[in-house]
Design a protein around this motif. Structure first.
Motif, mmCIF file in Angstrom:
data_model
loop_
_atom_site.group_PDB
_atom_site.id
_atom_site.type_symbol
_atom_site.label_atom_id
_atom_site.label_comp_id
_atom_site.label_asym_id
_atom_site.label_seq_id
_atom_site.Cartn_x
_atom_site.Cartn_y
_atom_site.Cartn_z
ATOM 1 N N VAL A 98 12.225 41.699 -24.703
ATOM 2 C CA VAL A 98 13.183 41.117 -25.629
ATOM 3 C C VAL A 98 13.072 39.606 -25.477
ATOM 4 O O VAL A 98 13.088 39.084 -24.359
ATOM 5 C CB VAL A 98 14.630 41.566 -25.334
ATOM 6 N N LEU A 99 12.950 38.916 -26.596
ATOM 7 C CA LEU A 99 12.880 37.461 -26.618
ATOM 8 C C LEU A 99 14.218 36.925 -27.107
ATOM 9 O O LEU A 99 14.558 37.054 -28.290
ATOM 10 C CB LEU A 99 11.745 36.994 -27.529
ATOM 11 N N LEU A 100 15.005 36.375 -26.189
ATOM 12 C CA LEU A 100 16.300 35.802 -26.530
ATOM 13 C C LEU A 100 16.078 34.359 -26.983
ATOM 14 O O LEU A 100 15.512 33.559 -26.248
ATOM 15 C CB LEU A 100 17.228 35.812 -25.314
ATOM 16 N N MET A 101 16.542 34.050 -28.175
ATOM 17 C CA MET A 101 16.449 32.681 -28.660
ATOM 18 C C MET A 101 17.635 31.891 -28.107
ATOM 19 O O MET A 101 18.781 32.296 -28.266
ATOM 20 C CB MET A 101 16.447 32.648 -30.192
ATOM 21 N N SER A 102 17.328 30.777 -27.457
ATOM 22 C CA SER A 102 18.377 29.916 -26.901
ATOM 23 C C SER A 102 18.542 28.650 -27.744
ATOM 24 O O SER A 102 19.202 27.703 -27.349
ATOM 25 C CB SER A 102 18.096 29.585 -25.433
ATOM 26 N N VAL A 103 17.935 28.667 -28.928
ATOM 27 C CA VAL A 103 18.148 27.698 -30.019
ATOM 28 C C VAL A 103 18.019 28.498 -31.308
ATOM 29 O O VAL A 103 17.514 29.618 -31.302
ATOM 30 C CB VAL A 103 17.108 26.537 -30.016
ATOM 31 N N ASN A 104 18.446 27.924 -32.408
ATOM 32 C CA ASN A 104 18.209 28.580 -33.686
ATOM 33 C C ASN A 104 16.741 28.379 -34.045
ATOM 34 O O ASN A 104 16.245 27.245 -34.011
ATOM 35 C CB ASN A 104 19.143 28.015 -34.757
ATOM 36 N N PRO A 105 16.011 29.436 -34.343
ATOM 37 C CA PRO A 105 14.564 29.326 -34.507
ATOM 38 C C PRO A 105 14.152 28.468 -35.696
ATOM 39 O O PRO A 105 14.859 28.380 -36.690
ATOM 40 C CB PRO A 105 14.111 30.775 -34.699
ATOM 41 N N GLY A 106 12.977 27.852 -35.519
ATOM 42 C CA GLY A 106 12.386 27.131 -36.636
ATOM 43 C C GLY A 106 12.035 25.682 -36.372
ATOM 44 O O GLY A 106 11.243 25.105 -37.097
ATOM 45 N N PHE A 107 12.615 25.064 -35.334
ATOM 46 C CA PHE A 107 12.348 23.653 -35.048
ATOM 47 C C PHE A 107 12.214 23.448 -33.545
ATOM 48 O O PHE A 107 13.039 23.953 -32.787
ATOM 49 C CB PHE A 107 13.484 22.759 -35.556
ATOM 50 N N SER A 108 11.230 22.682 -33.124
ATOM 51 C CA SER A 108 11.101 22.359 -31.705
ATOM 52 C C SER A 108 12.029 21.203 -31.352
ATOM 53 O O SER A 108 12.522 20.491 -32.229
ATOM 54 C CB SER A 108 9.650 22.003 -31.384
ATOM 55 N N GLY A 109 12.283 21.060 -30.066
ATOM 56 C CA GLY A 109 13.078 19.941 -29.584
ATOM 57 C C GLY A 109 14.580 20.106 -29.680
ATOM 58 O O GLY A 109 15.315 19.139 -29.463
ATOM 59 N N GLN A 110 15.060 21.306 -29.966
ATOM 60 C CA GLN A 110 16.510 21.516 -30.068
ATOM 61 C C GLN A 110 17.151 21.629 -28.691
ATOM 62 O O GLN A 110 16.497 21.959 -27.705
ATOM 63 C CB GLN A 110 16.803 22.797 -30.844
ATOM 64 N N LYS A 111 18.456 21.390 -28.650
ATOM 65 C CA LYS A 111 19.223 21.479 -27.417
ATOM 66 C C LYS A 111 19.514 22.942 -27.072
ATOM 67 O O LYS A 111 19.891 23.729 -27.936
ATOM 68 C CB LYS A 111 20.527 20.695 -27.561
#
Length: 190
Positions: A98-111
């Protein structure tokens, strides 16, 4: 990325095939696309060793996971930050990871979104209770300031982009991140 499920476009199956011809390393594909079923055969043929599809984009998740495994790859599901991991309970026996996204996907460099740590702990408990052999991965905003907490929450694979590729010395940063992830170097273990 398909410019639909997320706003950006990125690496397609032809680039993956070119990489596959040049390396023996396993290639891990995270499909941030709508209708991932239409692309699975292309990525499997291109040499993907692991493929994660988004729960939010998968109408027939069981069918997709079976298709991925039938194509010889490890099957994963990615979940966006606002998607509860409890929705995966019935899929766990058919998942490799399972890949948990710890940012909203689609852009690099997010907090990094700290509530992802609780999701990892809840998912770990679900996996242990089910007895399934499912790996927990996390992607987004992982850096030297939080990797220790991420691993302590039960994450086994950390997808790190900006922290490494934005560093003056990417190799040194990778070494530092590995060091910070070790249990004996994390603040909560002292």
């Amino acid at each position: 990325m398909d410019g639909h499920f997320v706003p950006n476009l990125t690496v397609g199956a032809p680039v993956l095939a070119a990489l596959h011809r040049r390396t023996h390393l396993p290639l891990d594909v995270h499909l941030m696309v709508g209708n991932p079923d239409r692309l699975l055969d292309d990525y499997l043929a291109a040499g993907a060793a692991r493929i994660a599809v988004h729960w939010e984009a998968s109408v027939h998740l069981d069918r997709l996971l079976e298709h991925i495994r039938g194509g010889g790859a490890r099957a994963g599901v990615a979940v966006n930050p606002a998607t509860p991991v409890e929705l995966l309970a019935d899929a766990l026996p058919r998942l490799d990871y399972v890949l948990l996204m710890s940012v909203n996907p689609g852009f690099s460099g997010q907090k990094f979104l700290p509530h992802a740590l609780d999701k990892a702990r809840r998912l770990g408990a679900m996996i242990r209770q089910s007895g399934a052999a499912v790996e927990i991965a996390m992607d987004g905003g992982i850096d030297r300031g939080n990797i220790g907490r991420v691993v302590a929450a039960g994450v086994e694979v950390c997808v790190v982009g900006s922290a490494i590729f934005g560093a003056a010395d990417p190799v040194a940063m990778m070494a530092e991140l590995r060091h910070q992830a070790r249990p004996e170097t994390r603040p909560e273990s002292k």
